[in-house]
Each structure stands twice: as structure tokens, then as C-alpha cells.
Design a protein around this motif. Structure first.
Motif, PDB file in Angstrom:
ATOM      1  N   PRO A  30      43.490  45.932  46.033  1.00 40.72           N
ATOM      2  CA  PRO A  30      42.941  44.467  45.638  1.00 40.72           C
ATOM      3  C   PRO A  30      42.216  44.785  44.450  1.00 40.72           C
ATOM      4  N   HIS A  31      41.339  45.876  44.477  1.00 38.97           N
ATOM      5  CA  HIS A  31      40.526  46.124  43.504  1.00 38.97           C
ATOM      6  C   HIS A  31      41.355  46.456  42.083  1.00 38.97           C
ATOM      7  N   LYS A  32      42.366  47.050  42.146  1.00 34.24           N
ATOM      8  CA  LYS A  32      43.281  47.057  40.770  1.00 34.24           C
ATOM      9  C   LYS A  32      43.822  45.943  40.394  1.00 34.24           C
ATOM     10  N   ARG A  80      43.023  44.150  36.716  1.00 36.14           N
ATOM     11  CA  ARG A  80      43.917  43.718  35.845  1.00 36.14           C
ATOM     12  C   ARG A  80      43.706  42.256  35.503  1.00 36.14           C
ATOM     13  N   LEU A  81      43.198  41.504  36.382  1.00 38.71           N
ATOM     14  CA  LEU A  81      42.913  40.276  35.935  1.00 38.71           C
ATOM     15  C   LEU A  81      41.687  40.055  35.021  1.00 38.71           C
ATOM     16  N   ARG A  82      40.572  40.906  35.242  1.00 36.78           N
ATOM     17  CA  ARG A  82      39.571  41.082  34.116  1.00 36.78           C
ATOM     18  C   ARG A  82      39.867  41.360  32.931  1.00 36.78           C
ATOM     19  N   GLY A 107      47.718  44.241  49.092  1.00 36.49           N
ATOM     20  CA  GLY A 107      46.764  43.896  48.060  1.00 36.49           C
ATOM     21  C   GLY A 107      46.866  42.363  47.579  1.00 36.49           C
ATOM     22  N   ILE A 108      47.882  41.677  47.624  1.00 38.13           N
ATOM     23  CA  ILE A 108      47.850  40.243  47.231  1.00 38.13           C
ATOM     24  C   ILE A 108      47.032  39.574  48.139  1.00 38.13           C
TER      25      ILE A 108
END
Length: 174
Positions: A87-89, A93-95, A112-113
């Protein structure tokens, strides 16, 4: 306000024992569920303006099944880094998205999702939101979609607890 669509790939096929995980296709159940989710997205008028899709075969096939309702004009980026990403990756990516992007969709994998959806969604404000949260926490099944609204202007501001879980739907609930 930004909208984040998190779509877990539809059910994959484990029958072909010689395939690597990355190469597993959708099962018959997954092939039936993905169009139902597409119809649901269409009924809700969900329209991402960018799709970030894992390169795994099952995510690409899920995208193929929902792409008709998304439209041909929506850009799609196939990214190896989404495959089995933590999830942190995914948050990172969103950032990094261009701030012109208002509503990205990530088509990816658990855990992750599901973990990202849970991290982004703030504590429910009322009983209706609590019901949606509870369904998501019970099981973020294959083919499920979480829709998160985040009151941010720029993506680099996105952080845990920023969003509101606006919707969560699983194929079995349709």
C-alpha cells in the motif's frame, strides 16, 4: 476534490499449474464478474481520467472487460510497479500523479489494494458510512471496487485518513 477508484482484478484461474503468477488469466467466474462491475460503474457514472494498471495478465483482462464503459479516450498506463505492490508504494504512486488528474483508477492486487483503501478512508462519519466500511473490511474480494473521495488539491498532499469511502461494491453484491 480528487476521486480515487481502486479496482481489484477479477477472479483468476489457478487451473493451469505451469503458469507463473504474473501470467494467470481470469477464470470463468472472473470473466462473468468483470462485466457486471463494468455495468455497475456505468450506472454510477464513474469515469476515471487515468487508469494505472498492473502488468499481470489478470489485471489486463479485467481492464479489457471494463474498458468499454470507461471509454477509449481515457489514458492507460501499464506499470510493473503496481504488480503485488504494498500500500505505501501505491500511495507513493498516487502522490506522483500530475495534479491535472482528478480521478485515477488503479487496477491491482490484494493485499495492497485493500490495505490502501482502508488506509485512505477516514473513520466513518455516520451509520451509512459504517456499513460501507464494514463490507470492505469483511472482504475486499476479487473484482471489488472502492471509491474514495479526498479533499485535496494536489496529489503530494494525499495521506492516510484523508479520504471518505464514498462507495464499495463487490461482484457478489450485484
Amino acid at each position: 476534490m480528487k476521486t480515487i477508484y481502486l479496482l481489484r482484478h477479477a477472479k483468476s484461474d489457478w487451473a493451469e499449474g505451469g503458469l507463473k503468477d504474473h501470467e494467470r488469466p481470469l477464470s470463468e467466474r472472473g470473466k462473468a464478474a468483470a462485466p457486471r462491475m463494468a455495468a455497475y460503474m456505468k450506472s454510477k457514472k464513474y469515469r476515471p481520467d487515468l487508469v494505472l494498471c498492473s502488468t499481470a495478465r489478470r489485471t489486463v483482462e479485467t481492464l479489457d472487460a471494463v474498458k468499454e464503459v470507461l471509454g477509449d479516450a481515457i489514458p492507460v498506463r501499464f506499470e510493473d510497479g503496481i504488480y503485488l505492490a504494498e500500500p505505501h508504494k501505491l500511495l507513493e504512486r498516487l502522490r506522483w500523479l500530475d495534479d491535472e488528474v482528478k480521478a485515477p483508477m488503479i487496477i491491482g492486487h490484494n493485499p495492497g489494494i485493500a490495505q490502501l483503501a482502508a488506509q485512505l478512508a477516514r473513520t466513518p462519519a455516520d451509520a451509512d458510512e459504517e456499513k460501507v466500511h464494514r463490507r470492505m473490511r469483511e472482504k475486499f474480494s476479487t473484482g471489488a471496487l472502492a471509491v474514495i473521495k479526498a479533499p485535496i488539491k494536489v496529489w503530494r498532499e494525499l495521506k492516510d485518513g484523508d479520504g471518505r469511502l464514498a462507495d464499495f461494491m463487490r461482484p457478489k453484491d450485484l
